[in-house]
Design a protein around this motif. Structure first.
Motif, PDB file in Angstrom:
ATOM      1  N   MET A  98     -16.142 -71.793  22.621  1.00  0.00           N
ATOM      2  CA  MET A  98     -16.546 -72.816  21.657  1.00  0.00           C
ATOM      3  C   MET A  98     -15.728 -74.076  21.893  1.00  0.00           C
ATOM      4  SD  MET A  98     -18.340 -73.663  19.096  1.00  0.00           S
ATOM      5  CE  MET A  98     -18.610 -73.537  17.371  1.00  0.00           C
ATOM      6  N   ILE A  99     -16.382 -75.222  22.068  1.00  0.00           N
ATOM      7  CA  ILE A  99     -15.698 -76.488  22.316  1.00  0.00           C
ATOM      8  C   ILE A  99     -15.279 -77.090  20.974  1.00  0.00           C
ATOM      9  CG2 ILE A  99     -15.881 -78.784  23.318  1.00  0.00           C
ATOM     10  CD1 ILE A  99     -16.024 -76.506  25.355  1.00  0.00           C
ATOM     11  N   ASN A 100     -13.978 -77.335  20.803  1.00  0.00           N
ATOM     12  CA  ASN A 100     -13.459 -77.914  19.561  1.00  0.00           C
ATOM     13  C   ASN A 100     -13.367 -79.429  19.636  1.00  0.00           C
ATOM     14  OD1 ASN A 100     -13.191 -75.338  18.547  1.00  0.00           O
ATOM     15  ND2 ASN A 100     -11.055 -75.174  19.144  1.00  0.00           N
ATOM     16  N   SER A 101     -12.817 -79.969  20.736  1.00  0.00           N
ATOM     17  CA  SER A 101     -12.651 -81.419  20.817  1.00  0.00           C
ATOM     18  C   SER A 101     -12.559 -81.880  22.263  1.00  0.00           C
ATOM     19  CB  SER A 101     -11.397 -81.867  20.061  1.00  0.00           C
ATOM     20  OG  SER A 101     -10.253 -81.351  20.691  1.00  0.00           O
ATOM     21  N   ILE A 102     -12.859 -83.174  22.447  1.00  0.00           N
ATOM     22  CA  ILE A 102     -12.703 -83.848  23.736  1.00  0.00           C
ATOM     23  C   ILE A 102     -11.662 -84.933  23.527  1.00  0.00           C
ATOM     24  CG2 ILE A 102     -13.826 -85.239  25.498  1.00  0.00           C
ATOM     25  CD1 ILE A 102     -16.441 -83.837  24.775  1.00  0.00           C
ATOM     26  N   ASN A 103     -10.585 -84.893  24.325  1.00  0.00           N
ATOM     27  CA  ASN A 103      -9.465 -85.820  24.171  1.00  0.00           C
ATOM     28  C   ASN A 103      -9.340 -86.690  25.414  1.00  0.00           C
ATOM     29  OD1 ASN A 103      -8.907 -84.327  21.829  1.00  0.00           O
ATOM     30  ND2 ASN A 103      -7.591 -82.947  22.965  1.00  0.00           N
TER      31      ASN A 103
END
Length: 134
Positions: free
Chosen positions: A98-103
């Protein structure tokens, strides 16, 4: 819409926050947070960052949901006129991620919380509500 193209398991995948993807097996326990720093491209509201080969300071954070085995693939080899036949099956080990965030450079471009706020709720038309009450 924000997305990134990452490399994991020898494959390149286009990922968005708030979605899950089935990737090659990661050797970590479920419910563990994982950071992937092999990011080829980051797109945020028309602004594109392309790496050579990777984008400097870009990371994708996600959570391992579970491990499972993929669908069975049958490998059948046969030599005609030689009476040679080999039948073998294979199931690939996979991880649901599951992808939580892109930084990018320490700042969060998009996260799971951003995508859930923009999802519209279901609106029930008034005439449907009246027929259900009758």
């Amino acid at each position: 819409m924000t997305y990134a193209i990452i490399e994991t398991g020898g494959k390149q995948i286009r990922v968005e926050p708030g979605r899950f993807y089935d990737i090659e097996l990661l050797h970590v326990e479920p419910d563990t947070k994982v950071t992937i720093d092999k990011v080829f491209l980051v797109q945020n509201d028309g602004e594109v960052h392309v790496g050579q080969p990777f984008v400097e300071g870009a990371t994708v954070e996600g959570t391992v949901m579970r491990h499972f085995r993929g669908r069975k693939i049958i490998v059948y080899k046969m030599l005609p006129k030689k009476k040679t036949r080999k039948k073998r099956g294979h199931r690939q080990e996979q991880t649901r991620f599951m992808i939580n965030s892109i930084n990018l450079n320490g700042s969060v471009l998009a996260s799971d919380a951003d995508t859930t706020e923009s999802v519209p709720t279901e609106v029930v038309p008034e005439d449907t509500a009246q027929t259900a009450a009758e």
